[in-house]
Structure formats: C-alpha cells, structure tokens
Design an enzyme around this catalytic site. Structure first.
Site, PDB file in Angstrom:
ATOM      1  N   LYS A  45       0.901  -1.304   0.048  1.00 37.71           N
ATOM      2  CA  LYS A  45       0.041  -0.132  -0.006  1.00 37.71           C
ATOM      3  C   LYS A  45       1.019   1.224   0.097  1.00 37.71           C
ATOM      4  O   LYS A  45       2.021   1.115   0.592  1.00 37.71           O
ATOM      5  CB  LYS A  45      -1.004   0.060   1.194  1.00 37.71           C
ATOM      6  CG  LYS A  45      -0.172   0.197   2.595  1.00 37.71           C
ATOM      7  CD  LYS A  45       0.421   1.463   3.064  1.00 37.71           C
ATOM      8  CE  LYS A  45       1.024   1.221   4.531  1.00 37.71           C
ATOM      9  NZ  LYS A  45       1.847   2.307   5.016  1.00 37.71           N
ATOM     10  N   ASP A  74      -2.121  -1.636  10.393  1.00 38.18           N
ATOM     11  CA  ASP A  74      -2.366  -1.861   8.900  1.00 38.18           C
ATOM     12  C   ASP A  74      -3.401  -2.845   8.312  1.00 38.18           C
ATOM     13  O   ASP A  74      -3.752  -3.160   7.413  1.00 38.18           O
ATOM     14  CB  ASP A  74      -1.243  -1.568   7.827  1.00 38.18           C
ATOM     15  CG  ASP A  74      -0.425  -0.366   8.274  1.00 38.18           C
ATOM     16  OD1 ASP A  74      -1.103   0.696   8.619  1.00 38.18           O
ATOM     17  OD2 ASP A  74       0.726  -0.345   7.556  1.00 38.18           O
TER      18      ASP A  74
HETATM   19  C1  CDM Z   1       2.562   4.240   9.314  1.00 40.16           C
HETATM   20  C2  CDM Z   1       1.403   3.030   9.001  1.00 40.16           C
HETATM   21  O1  CDM Z   1       1.859   1.973   8.187  1.00 40.16           O
HETATM   22  C3  CDM Z   1       0.092   3.988   8.235  1.00 40.16           C
HETATM   23  O2  CDM Z   1       0.021   3.105   7.033  1.00 40.16           O
HETATM   24  C4  CDM Z   1       0.921   2.555  10.348  1.00 40.16           C
HETATM   25  O3  CDM Z   1       0.325   3.593  11.221  1.00 40.16           O
HETATM   26  C5  CDM Z   1       1.990   1.684  11.124  1.00 40.16           C
HETATM   27  O4  CDM Z   1       1.468   0.451  11.070  1.00 40.16           O
HETATM   28  P1  CDM Z   1       2.395  -0.767  11.515  1.00 40.16           P
HETATM   29  O5  CDM Z   1       3.773  -0.880  10.817  1.00 40.16           O
HETATM   30  O6  CDM Z   1       1.483  -1.965  11.305  1.00 40.16           O
HETATM   31  O7  CDM Z   1       2.690  -0.420  13.019  1.00 40.16           O
HETATM   32  P2  CDM Z   1       2.377  -1.401  14.322  1.00 40.16           P
HETATM   33  O8  CDM Z   1       3.270  -2.686  14.236  1.00 40.16           O
HETATM   34  O9  CDM Z   1       0.956  -1.542  14.604  1.00 40.16           O
HETATM   35  O10 CDM Z   1       3.095  -0.443  15.341  1.00 40.16           O
HETATM   36  C6  CDM Z   1       4.419  -0.146  15.449  1.00 40.16           C
HETATM   37  C7  CDM Z   1       4.629   0.911  16.585  1.00 40.16           C
HETATM   38  O11 CDM Z   1       4.332   2.000  15.795  1.00 40.16           O
HETATM   39  C8  CDM Z   1       3.694   2.934  16.891  1.00 40.16           C
HETATM   40  N1  CDM Z   1       2.101   3.347  16.477  1.00 40.16           N
HETATM   41  C9  CDM Z   1       1.932   2.509  15.229  1.00 40.16           C
HETATM   42  C10 CDM Z   1       0.529   2.732  14.890  1.00 40.16           C
HETATM   43  C11 CDM Z   1      -0.024   3.950  15.161  1.00 40.16           C
HETATM   44  N2  CDM Z   1      -1.258   4.199  15.112  1.00 40.16           N
HETATM   45  N3  CDM Z   1       0.403   4.629  16.365  1.00 40.16           N
HETATM   46  C12 CDM Z   1       1.837   4.319  16.918  1.00 40.16           C
HETATM   47  O12 CDM Z   1       2.210   5.157  17.733  1.00 40.16           O
HETATM   48  C13 CDM Z   1       3.634   2.201  18.285  1.00 40.16           C
HETATM   49  O13 CDM Z   1       4.715   2.633  18.896  1.00 40.16           O
HETATM   50  C14 CDM Z   1       3.935   0.853  17.744  1.00 40.16           C
HETATM   51  O14 CDM Z   1       4.394  -0.067  18.715  1.00 40.16           O
HETATM   52  N1  ATP Z   2       6.235 -11.365   7.121  1.00 37.43           N
HETATM   53  C1  ATP Z   2       7.117 -10.361   7.145  1.00 37.43           C
HETATM   54  N2  ATP Z   2       7.816  -9.801   6.297  1.00 37.43           N
HETATM   55  C2  ATP Z   2       8.746  -8.935   6.452  1.00 37.43           C
HETATM   56  N3  ATP Z   2       9.051  -8.415   7.611  1.00 37.43           N
HETATM   57  C3  ATP Z   2       8.530  -9.033   8.674  1.00 37.43           C
HETATM   58  C4  ATP Z   2       7.666  -9.934   8.675  1.00 37.43           C
HETATM   59  N4  ATP Z   2       7.027 -10.250   9.739  1.00 37.43           N
HETATM   60  C5  ATP Z   2       7.730  -9.709  10.651  1.00 37.43           C
HETATM   61  N5  ATP Z   2       8.621  -8.800   9.970  1.00 37.43           N
HETATM   62  C6  ATP Z   2       9.476  -7.704  10.709  1.00 37.43           C
HETATM   63  O1  ATP Z   2       8.751  -6.527  10.384  1.00 37.43           O
HETATM   64  C7  ATP Z   2       9.904  -5.463  10.288  1.00 37.43           C
HETATM   65  C8  ATP Z   2       9.110  -4.402   9.214  1.00 37.43           C
HETATM   66  O2  ATP Z   2       8.872  -5.054   8.018  1.00 37.43           O
HETATM   67  P1  ATP Z   2       7.768  -4.597   7.007  1.00 37.43           P
HETATM   68  O3  ATP Z   2       7.608  -5.455   5.803  1.00 37.43           O
HETATM   69  O4  ATP Z   2       6.427  -4.782   7.653  1.00 37.43           O
HETATM   70  O5  ATP Z   2       7.966  -3.051   6.546  1.00 37.43           O
HETATM   71  P2  ATP Z   2       7.239  -1.568   7.143  1.00 37.43           P
HETATM   72  O6  ATP Z   2       7.849  -0.886   6.121  1.00 37.43           O
HETATM   73  O7  ATP Z   2       7.807  -1.434   8.654  1.00 37.43           O
HETATM   74  O8  ATP Z   2       5.812  -1.613   7.223  1.00 37.43           O
HETATM   75  P3  ATP Z   2       5.222  -0.251   7.402  1.00 37.43           P
HETATM   76  O9  ATP Z   2       4.425   0.380   6.229  1.00 37.43           O
HETATM   77  O10 ATP Z   2       3.939  -0.832   8.246  1.00 37.43           O
HETATM   78  O11 ATP Z   2       5.733   0.738   7.945  1.00 37.43           O
HETATM   79  C9  ATP Z   2      11.083  -6.171   9.386  1.00 37.43           C
HETATM   80  O12 ATP Z   2      12.318  -5.429   9.739  1.00 37.43           O
HETATM   81  C10 ATP Z   2      11.023  -7.846   9.913  1.00 37.43           C
HETATM   82  O13 ATP Z   2      11.756  -7.587  11.109  1.00 37.43           O
END
Ligand code: CDM
Ligand code: ATP
Length: 259
Positions: free
Chosen positions: A9, A139
């Site tokens: 996305k 997400d």
């Molecule tokens: C940036 C976005 O990708 C928007 O598309 C999302 O808001 C983030 O989604 P995500 O990577 O799935 O994040 P999560 O794994 O749920 O959260 C990671 C960390 O980001 C922070 N977090 C996340 C989502 C949110 N609405 N508020 C936050 O403050 C929190 O510290 C959380 O522990």
């Molecule tokens: N199925 C998976 N594929 C990729 N990374 C994963 C997975 N499960 C856990 N992870 C961990 O999550 C971290 C973040 O990876 P992800 O691919 O979700 O990217 P992101 O860019 O952080 O996503 P976002 O758009 O939510 O910011 C990676 O560094 C990895 O350690």
C-alpha cells in the site's frame, strides 16, 4: 497448493489526529499498489510443526504470519487449522521491501488470514477477521478488507472504501530502513504538539489524484515525513526528496503517479 497475493500500500495522505493509550490516531487514504505484491503459498508437505519459508532473517515468533496463525488458532479452536499445517508449509515470495512504509509484513499477515479462512473453511466474518488482525498491526484491517482505496482512521481499525480511479504509481525505496516505532516516537517528541486538525478538513472526500496534484507538498500530505526526516536525516539526501515525489507511511518509500 493454494496461493494468494499480498499487495503493498501507499499512503496518499496521512494526518495524525491525536495520541491515546500509547498509539497515535490518524486519518489516511490508503491505496493498494496493484503491481507490487508478495506471494503466499500453502504447499503440501509432511510437517512436524508450523513452518514458514522465504522470510530469512525474521525469527519465526516475530513473523507477522506466525502471529496471525497463533491468533486464528486461539480464536477458532477449530482443529482443521492445526491439522492443515501438519500437511502444508507456508512459502513466502518476498518482493515488498521491509521498513519501507509499504506495509509488507502487515499485508502478508492479512493475506495469510484470508487464505486460511477460505481454505480451512473457518467461517470467520470480515469484521471479526479485521478485529483479530488489528491486534497484530495497525495496517491489517485495511489489507483484510482488501479495498483498492480506502479512508482509514482511528488507530487503523476504521476502514471506509473510497471509490476512485486506481493510480499507476512509480515507487522508489532508498536503501534506508525506517523503523515505524522510531518514526512515531520522533513525531510525538517533536511534532505532536503542533497538529492543527482543521488544516485537512474534507480531504477524505477528495480523490487521490486531485489531492496529490493540488496539495502537492509531501510534507503537508504526510505528517510522518517530517518525523522520518528528523529520525533519518539521510532521507533528505536522496534525489527523490524533492518536488513531484510523495512519501508513504513511516517511510522510506517515495512515490509519484506514472505518466
Ligand atoms: C505508518 C502506518 O503504516 C500507516 O500506514 C501505520 O500507522 C503503522 O502500522 P504498523 O507498521 O502496522 O505499526 P504497528 O506494528 O501496529 O506499530 C508499531 C509501533 O508504531 C507506533 N504506532 C503505530 C501505529 C499507530 N497508529 N500509532 C503508533 O504510535 C507504536 O509505537 C507501535 O508500537
Ligand atoms: N512477514 C514479514 N515480512 C517482512 N518483515 C516482517 C514480517 N514479519 C515480521 N517482520 C519484521 O517487521 C519489520 C518491518 O517490516 P515490514 O515489511 O512490515 O515493513 P514496514 O515498512 O515497517 O511496514 P509499514 O508500512 O507498516 O511501516 C521487518 O524488519 C521484520 O523484522
């Protein structure tokens, strides 16, 4: 053999609306990227235990797919699920870069949940699946509901489809990994006090092309961009950090509409 695509996305806009219980609330337009996806396959095999191939470097317990499996197992208590993975392994073909703001890990988990629900006939409705997913990552509800475009709010759990043309997007992901937690923490420390809610009133009703063309400023469109630039100043050095490119989620991917 069963297969599903897990699409990336981008966030056309992303505005933080507040902070509650350790999480930020937001309103964002999510758009599915049609030509970038991981592929998740359930391949027949004799397996001792649940296994995932293709996510090298990610420990099983922290893999979002494993978390999704545990969550489904706990919720359904249906032996069909566990039995299925005694005869199948999960193979992930990764194409979505990690720490890129493209939702790769979340999309994998959501696609895994949808495929399990279908293949194992678990009969879980979409709202319930989204609710389970939201505990794994913010997400997941968007990816579980699988709309091409949607307005997403709350912590990510409110997903409203938005009817519009699908944009063909060019993506550029620099070799800089942006940790979502770090970017949100930076936002809270430096920028949360400055949010002005009235500045984006009505954006959710405007189509994505018009938003990108008329607002045009990537910093105004995505509140997390300024935070990512503070946390990862090297982002400002990449050639795409200039007019005409936009920033997705917590980064590090830049995107623009393909001509
Ligand atoms: C940036 C976005 O990708 C928007 O598309 C999302 O808001 C983030 O989604 P995500 O990577 O799935 O994040 P999560 O794994 O749920 O959260 C990671 C960390 O980001 C922070 N977090 C996340 C989502 C949110 N609405 N508020 C936050 O403050 C929190 O510290 C959380 O522990
Ligand atoms: N199925 C998976 N594929 C990729 N990374 C994963 C997975 N499960 C856990 N992870 C961990 O999550 C971290 C973040 O990876 P992800 O691919 O979700 O990217 P992101 O860019 O952080 O996503 P976002 O758009 O939510 O910011 C990676 O560094 C990895 O350690």
């Amino acid at each position: 053999m069963y297969t599903i695509n897990a699409h990336a996305k981008v966030n056309i806009f992303l505005k933080i609306t507040g902070h509650k219980e350790g999480y930020h609330t937001l309103i964002s337009r999510f758009m599915r990227v049609d030509d970038l996806y991981d592929t998740i396959t359930f391949e027949p095999c004799i397996a001792e235990e649940f296994s995932i191939e293709g996510c090298e470097g990610v420990p099983l317990e922290s893999n979002t797919i494993y978390k999704a499996y545990q969550s489904l197992k706990k919720y359904t208590k249906d032996p069909k699920l566990e039995n299925f993975f005694k005869h199948h392994k999960v193979i992930v073909t990764k194409r979505i870069p990690s720490q890129a703001g493209l939702g790769g890990g979340s999309s994998d988990a959501a696609a895994f949940m949808r495929l399990c629900n279908e293949v194992c006939n678990l009969g879980i409705d979409t709202p319930t699946l989204s609710q389970l997913g939201s505990q794994i990552g913010a997400d997941l509800p968007f990816f579980i509901q699988n709309y091409p475009s949607a307005n997403v709010s709350g912590f990510g759990e409110i997903v409203e489809p938005f009817e519009e043309e699908t944009l063909h997007l060019e993506l550029f992901t620099p070799k800089i990994g942006c940790d979502t937690t770090v970017v949100y923490k930076t936002f809270k420390k430096h920028l949360l006090d400055d949010i002005t809610l009235c500045s984006f009133t009505g954006w959710e009703k405007i189509d994505s092309r018009t938003l990108l063309e008329t607002i045009a400023d990537p910093i105004i469109l995505n509140d997390l961009y300024a935070a990512a630039l503070i946390a990862y100043p090297e982002l400002g050095e990449v050639p795409q950090a200039k007019e005409g490119w936009f920033f997705s989620g917590s980064g590090s991917t830049f995107f623009r509409i393909k001509n």
